[in-house]
Design an enzyme around this catalytic site. Structure first.
Site, mmCIF file in Angstrom:
data_model
loop_
_atom_site.group_PDB
_atom_site.id
_atom_site.type_symbol
_atom_site.label_atom_id
_atom_site.label_comp_id
_atom_site.label_asym_id
_atom_site.label_seq_id
_atom_site.Cartn_x
_atom_site.Cartn_y
_atom_site.Cartn_z
ATOM 1 N N SER A 179 0.827 -1.202 0.000
ATOM 2 C CA SER A 179 0.000 0.000 0.000
ATOM 3 C C SER A 179 0.866 1.258 0.000
ATOM 4 C CB SER A 179 -0.956 -0.033 1.195
ATOM 5 O OG SER A 179 -1.930 0.981 1.083
ATOM 6 N N ASP A 386 -8.330 -5.408 -6.504
ATOM 7 C CA ASP A 386 -8.127 -4.134 -5.820
ATOM 8 C C ASP A 386 -8.384 -2.996 -6.800
ATOM 9 O OD1 ASP A 386 -7.241 -1.929 -4.398
ATOM 10 O OD2 ASP A 386 -5.115 -2.456 -4.556
ATOM 11 N N HIS A 442 -6.736 -5.462 -1.777
ATOM 12 C CA HIS A 442 -5.715 -4.435 -1.639
ATOM 13 C C HIS A 442 -4.436 -4.913 -0.960
ATOM 14 C CE1 HIS A 442 -3.937 -0.529 -1.426
ATOM 15 N NE2 HIS A 442 -3.894 -0.546 -0.127
#
Length: 465
Positions: A179, A386, A442
């Protein structure tokens, strides 16, 4: 004699980088929520960074369950910024996971994660930047941070950690994370490379880096959301074509006078507003707290007081499962077991949204280019469901690097099933492996732990995916 030589070497290295104090560290043999002695070696501790060690960075270190002396060393940096490394430990790649099925609001129990990356690597889980997890500052002036400042702190942390753990100096080193870690990981890796080139001690055995669902360039990454939504059948051909043609392919900062573009984007926003960006197949939960105004923070958290355990269906919401970490980390017996310094952190949060943080790096692209030019290896993976950071955005910047395609798009398998798709790029001695993880969101290991363990195992072993 050998012990004496090691001690003198350690003191020399301490002198060379000007360490004011040796790291504070403790071996943790048992934890509340886990019955018996932990079946792996866990160490927790603090290392001071900053001009006067005013910033105290907290870490969890777990030795490899295979061959600690030979297996690689990973520095794991979660995203946010401000999401605790404990989240990566228990929800992604660590050896412990919470027993979600039997969680009733009291102190949660642990189960072992058979797909922990500690099966093949030693991992340092670092709470960064200051104010994240159990990391704190001795002064109020120590709390403001930024991309560049936290990178320097992380680099200093690693130098000091390795001096306190000289047995791992020769282990292959990989900076890793996901991320928002997509910004910080390559920055830290380049800082290590420059330090090695300058002869700063200790010389680290950096071989490359690992990033998952990485944020790389905020606008460029976000610009791929609409093409991704079209590819995944969330918007129609007509809706996508109207946006593409009227916005000229630029969807993030449209011309306020371009009425056709604004109208097309409003239609798409209406069609996708109920989609969970972190995983397009999972529900968008009504208990989600609002996202901060800064769109770089992709990991949405949830306050514990919103958890309604009377309705067991609420735990089907992934964000609601994170409540287990709040209950556990704020328990006093847990803090004693982890050797948390009293009075430093009153309320632990999985992701601290109140950080004083400056986003002073617009794009991480140049860091990837420099690292590639210097011959480092990279594994870049993306959960293909994602939409917050679509795999298409990641693949797009990789293809802009000064690299050549060596292995074209093909499936990679686990247990005879397609686990995702991969491509390999090369630049002299450097290689970049890109991989999708089929069905993952994600933070890919959270959704597909078995496949992600096999992926990292093969890559670290220099075996093709």
């Amino acid at each position: 004699m050998i012990v004496g030589m090691k001690s003198r070497l350690h003191l020399l290295l301490v002198f060379l980088i000007g360490i004011k104090s040796v790291a504070s560290q403790s071996i943790v043999e048992s934890l509340p929520g886990y019955a018996g002695t932990l079946p792996f070696t866990l160490e927790t501790g603090y290392i001071g960074v900053g001009e006067n060690d005013e910033v105290q960075l907290f870490y969890y270190f777990i030795e490899s369950e295979n061959e600690p002396t030979r297996d690689p060393l990973l520095l794991w940096l979660n995203g946010g910024p401000g999401c605790s490394a404990f989240s990566g430990l228990v929800y992604e790649i660590g050896p412990l996971a919470f027993d979600i099925e039997n969680f009733d609001g009291s102190l949660p129990s642990f189960i072992l994660n058979p797909y922990s990356w500690t099966k093949v690597a030693n991992i340092i889980f670092l709470d960064y930047p200051v104010g994240t997890g159990f990391s704190y500052s001795n002064t109020s002036k120590g709390y403001p941070s930024s991309d560049t400042k936290s990178t320097q702190h992380n680099y200093t942390f690693l130098r000091k950690w390795l001096l306190a753990h000289p047995a791992f100096l020769k282990n292959r080193l990989f900076v890793s994370g996901d991320s928002y870690g997509g910004y910080i990981v390559p920055m830290v890796a380049l800082q290590i490379a420059k330090g090695n080139e300058a002869g700063l001690q200790p010389i680290m055995s950096l071989k490359g880096y690992i990033i998952g669902n990485p944020l790389t360039d905020e606008d460029s990454d976000a610009n791929e959301k609409i093409p991704y939504a079209h590819r995944m059948a969330l918007i129609s051909d007509k809706q996508f074509e109207q946006a593409r043609s009227s916005c000229n392919g630029e969807y993030v900062n449209p011309d306020p006078n371009n009425i056709q573009c604004l109208f097309a984007l409003s239609i798409i926003n209406e069609r996708t507003k109920l989609i969970n960006g972190a995983h397009i197949l999972e529900p968008k939960c009504k208990f989600l707290s609002p996202k901060p105004s800064d769109s770089r923070r992709f990991l949405v958290d949830v306050p514990v007081d919103l958890l309604s355990l009377s309705n067991r269906n609420e735990l089907k919401c992934r964000n609601m499962r994170y409540a287990t970490s709040y209950v556990w980390a704020n328990d006093e017996t847990v803090r004693e077991a982890l050797h948390i310094r009293k009075g430093t952190i009153t309320d632990w949060t999985r992701c601290n949204k109140s950080l004083s943080y400056e986003y002073d790096i617009e794009s991480a692209f140049e860091y990837h280019q420099i690292l590639s030019d210097r011959g480092f290896q990279a594994l870049v993976y993306s959960g293909d469901h994602d939409m917050d950071i679509p795999y298409m955005a990641t693949l797009k910047w990789i293809r802009k690097l000064n690299v050549s395609l060596e292995d074209e798009w093909r499936a990679w398998n686990v247990d005879g099933q397609v686990a995702g798709y991969t491509e390999m790029y090369k630049n002299n001695q450097a290689s970049i492996i890109f991989a999708t993880v089929k069905g993952a969101g994600h933070t890919a290991p959270e959704y597909k732990p078995k496949e992600c363990l096999e992926m990292i195992k093969r890559w670290l072993s220099l075996y093709p995916l």
